[in-house]
Design an enzyme around this catalytic site. Structure first.
Site, mmCIF file in Angstrom:
data_model
loop_
_atom_site.group_PDB
_atom_site.id
_atom_site.type_symbol
_atom_site.label_atom_id
_atom_site.label_comp_id
_atom_site.label_asym_id
_atom_site.label_seq_id
_atom_site.Cartn_x
_atom_site.Cartn_y
_atom_site.Cartn_z
ATOM 1 N N GLN A 65 15.257 11.048 -16.050
ATOM 2 C CA GLN A 65 15.408 10.028 -17.097
ATOM 3 C C GLN A 65 14.886 10.581 -18.420
ATOM 4 O O GLN A 65 14.991 9.920 -19.441
ATOM 5 C CB GLN A 65 14.583 8.786 -16.750
ATOM 6 C CG GLN A 65 14.974 8.135 -15.445
ATOM 7 C CD GLN A 65 13.939 7.097 -15.034
ATOM 8 O OE1 GLN A 65 13.990 5.950 -15.463
ATOM 9 N NE2 GLN A 65 13.002 7.487 -14.211
ATOM 10 N N ASP A 78 13.657 15.105 -22.893
ATOM 11 C CA ASP A 78 12.940 16.201 -23.557
ATOM 12 C C ASP A 78 13.480 17.591 -23.232
ATOM 13 O O ASP A 78 13.068 18.572 -23.847
ATOM 14 C CB ASP A 78 11.434 16.118 -23.242
ATOM 15 C CG ASP A 78 11.142 16.120 -21.737
ATOM 16 O OD1 ASP A 78 11.836 16.826 -20.980
ATOM 17 O OD2 ASP A 78 10.204 15.410 -21.328
ATOM 18 N N HIS A 123 19.741 10.139 -19.154
ATOM 19 C CA HIS A 123 19.589 9.481 -20.453
ATOM 20 C C HIS A 123 19.868 10.417 -21.622
ATOM 21 O O HIS A 123 19.456 10.147 -22.745
ATOM 22 C CB HIS A 123 18.190 8.872 -20.580
ATOM 23 C CG HIS A 123 17.942 7.746 -19.610
ATOM 24 N ND1 HIS A 123 16.707 7.210 -19.360
ATOM 25 C CD2 HIS A 123 18.800 7.055 -18.815
ATOM 26 C CE1 HIS A 123 16.813 6.245 -18.454
ATOM 27 N NE2 HIS A 123 18.070 6.138 -18.102
ATOM 28 N N SER A 157 7.920 4.773 -13.715
ATOM 29 C CA SER A 157 7.335 3.473 -13.381
ATOM 30 C C SER A 157 8.290 2.642 -12.521
ATOM 31 O O SER A 157 7.959 1.533 -12.124
ATOM 32 C CB SER A 157 6.971 2.717 -14.658
ATOM 33 O OG SER A 157 8.111 2.604 -15.470
ATOM 34 N N PRO A 188 0.085 8.982 -10.448
ATOM 35 C CA PRO A 188 -1.360 8.687 -10.365
ATOM 36 C C PRO A 188 -1.658 7.192 -10.231
ATOM 37 O O PRO A 188 -2.752 6.824 -9.806
ATOM 38 C CB PRO A 188 -1.938 9.238 -11.674
ATOM 39 C CG PRO A 188 -0.792 9.623 -12.524
ATOM 40 C CD PRO A 188 0.471 9.567 -11.733
ATOM 41 N N ALA A 229 1.769 14.955 -11.187
ATOM 42 C CA ALA A 229 2.878 15.805 -10.742
ATOM 43 C C ALA A 229 2.488 17.289 -10.807
ATOM 44 O O ALA A 229 2.837 18.066 -9.915
ATOM 45 C CB ALA A 229 4.101 15.548 -11.617
HETATM 46 P P1 NAD Z 1 7.352 5.141 -18.025
HETATM 47 O O1 NAD Z 1 6.678 5.452 -19.326
HETATM 48 O O2 NAD Z 1 7.808 3.759 -17.785
HETATM 49 O O3 NAD Z 1 6.423 5.533 -16.802
HETATM 50 C C1 NAD Z 1 5.768 6.762 -16.698
HETATM 51 C C2 NAD Z 1 5.112 6.826 -15.331
HETATM 52 O O4 NAD Z 1 4.533 8.126 -15.208
HETATM 53 C C3 NAD Z 1 3.988 5.820 -15.106
HETATM 54 O O5 NAD Z 1 4.196 5.163 -13.855
HETATM 55 C C4 NAD Z 1 2.723 6.685 -15.050
HETATM 56 O O6 NAD Z 1 1.751 6.180 -14.145
HETATM 57 C C5 NAD Z 1 3.278 7.997 -14.574
HETATM 58 N N1 NAD Z 1 2.494 9.187 -14.906
HETATM 59 C C6 NAD Z 1 1.676 9.380 -15.968
HETATM 60 N N2 NAD Z 1 1.143 10.630 -15.925
HETATM 61 C C7 NAD Z 1 1.670 11.227 -14.823
HETATM 62 C C8 NAD Z 1 1.515 12.523 -14.241
HETATM 63 N N3 NAD Z 1 0.712 13.455 -14.792
HETATM 64 N N4 NAD Z 1 2.193 12.804 -13.113
HETATM 65 C C9 NAD Z 1 3.011 11.880 -12.525
HETATM 66 N N5 NAD Z 1 3.183 10.636 -13.032
HETATM 67 C C10 NAD Z 1 2.532 10.319 -14.173
HETATM 68 O O7 NAD Z 1 8.555 6.169 -17.955
HETATM 69 P P2 NAD Z 1 9.951 6.121 -17.212
HETATM 70 O O8 NAD Z 1 9.812 5.500 -15.861
HETATM 71 O O9 NAD Z 1 10.507 7.488 -17.351
HETATM 72 O O10 NAD Z 1 10.864 5.110 -18.054
HETATM 73 C C11 NAD Z 1 10.816 4.920 -19.424
HETATM 74 C C12 NAD Z 1 12.035 5.378 -20.235
HETATM 75 O O11 NAD Z 1 11.518 6.108 -21.344
HETATM 76 C C13 NAD Z 1 13.002 6.309 -19.580
HETATM 77 O O12 NAD Z 1 14.253 5.753 -19.722
HETATM 78 C C14 NAD Z 1 12.946 7.620 -20.373
HETATM 79 O O13 NAD Z 1 14.257 8.059 -20.714
HETATM 80 C C15 NAD Z 1 12.249 7.282 -21.645
HETATM 81 N N6 NAD Z 1 11.266 8.285 -22.143
HETATM 82 C C16 NAD Z 1 11.429 9.632 -21.940
HETATM 83 C C17 NAD Z 1 10.468 10.546 -22.386
HETATM 84 C C18 NAD Z 1 10.685 12.031 -22.166
HETATM 85 O O14 NAD Z 1 11.800 12.508 -22.290
HETATM 86 N N7 NAD Z 1 9.622 12.810 -21.847
HETATM 87 C C19 NAD Z 1 9.316 10.092 -23.024
HETATM 88 C C20 NAD Z 1 9.189 8.719 -23.245
HETATM 89 C C21 NAD Z 1 10.166 7.828 -22.788
#
Ligand code: NAD
Length: 246
Positions: A102, A105, A120, A191, A216, A233
């Site tokens: 999802q 980046d 996405h 999440s 976590p 992770a």
């Molecule tokens: P989310 O922000 O809803 O959830 C992130 C989850 O990651 C949480 O449950 C949290 O507990 C967990 N987490 C935090 N640190 C972690 C680690 N070190 N190891 C494993 N898990 C960890 O994100 P989502 O479920 O991806 O959904 C939100 C939407 O936001 C998605 O559609 C996504 O496309 C978008 N998004 C993407 C990025 C990116 O590309 N990096 C950044 C922000 C939002």
């Protein structure tokens, strides 16, 4: 994360088809903020769900462009972490391995994962707002952003899926196939709230897969996962690889 369940290692050793869903959490250890963490400093007063929409872009293209320019800089500065790299190695161990993300980046591709479905889109690519035509390479320099697509003349936008937009059909269909055929399905750093991505582990479980969550903190999916591994992770995935190597 104290220890890995021995049953999980056994299941993985006999698995042929493995599929993975990742979310913003896998990139947290690379310093890419999750949506919830992203609204700091200058952008604290904006709600991402009100910036990441076609309506927001049509209303104020410059504002949305600049928000993405800021997020793009954060992504460009980030490097794949131990979690991304462990998934590259895990892919090599199975005949059929599909990674659906999802995340926008681009870090899985940068790490070297081969079979990646970007559900996405990617913040590293652009397309025309009017026609959807992709841009090859980088946008032209521009004093009054957003810049224009050199071929269509339309405003350039990031090639990401905004709220209210459809997911790329082929990537979604392939993700569903992988979920239904998986012997083991991993859901990592998500999440499990944003549909339809959140339905993939459920599809996998209905089709008989062993479902492993790595996070976590607890999520709505934790109670139904076969194994819910509480940890980062970047720590749990290398531990799984190490266990498979023994
Ligand atoms: P989310 O922000 O809803 O959830 C992130 C989850 O990651 C949480 O449950 C949290 O507990 C967990 N987490 C935090 N640190 C972690 C680690 N070190 N190891 C494993 N898990 C960890 O994100 P989502 O479920 O991806 O959904 C939100 C939407 O936001 C998605 O559609 C996504 O496309 C978008 N998004 C993407 C990025 C990116 O590309 N990096 C950044 C922000 C939002």
């Amino acid at each position: 994360m104290s220890h890995l369940p021995a049953d999980l290692t056994d299941v993985l050793r006999s698995a042929r088809c493995v599929a993975v869903l990742t979310g913003a959490g896998i990139s947290a250890e690379s310093g890419v903020p999750t949506f919830r963490d992203a609204q700091t400093g200058l952008w604290a007063k904006y709600d991402p769900t009100e910036l990441a929409t076609p309506e927001a872009f049509a209303r104020d293209p410059r504002l949305v462009w600049e928000w993405y320019a800021w997020r793009r800089e954060l992504c460009a500065a980030a490097k794949p972490n131990a979690g991304h790299l462990a998934l590259v190695e895990l892919e090599k161990l199975f005949d059929d391995f599909t990674l659906t993300t999802q995340n926008v980046d681009g870090l899985h591709l940068l790490a070297g994962s081969r079979r990646v479905l970007e559900l996405h889109g990617s913040i590293r690519r652009y397309k025309c707002f009017d026609t959807g035509r992709p841009l090859e390479g980088e946008p032209p320099p521009c004093d009054d952003p957003p810049p224009r697509h050199p071929d269509t003349g339309g405003m350039l936008r990031p090639d990401v899926v905004w709220f209210g937009e459809a997911l790329p059909e082929a990537a979604l269909m392939e993700s569903i196939r992988a979920a239904r055929e998986a012997d083991v399905y991993f859901t990592i750093g998500t999440s499990a709230l944003v549909y339809p991505a959140a339905s993939l582990p459920i599809e996998a479980q209905r089709a008989g897969a062993t479902v492993v969550e790595i996070n976590p903190t607890e999520t709505p999916f934790s109670k139904i996962a076969t194994f819910s591994l509480r940890g980062k992770a970047g720590e749990v995935l290398p531990a799984i690889l190490q266990a498979l190597d023994q």
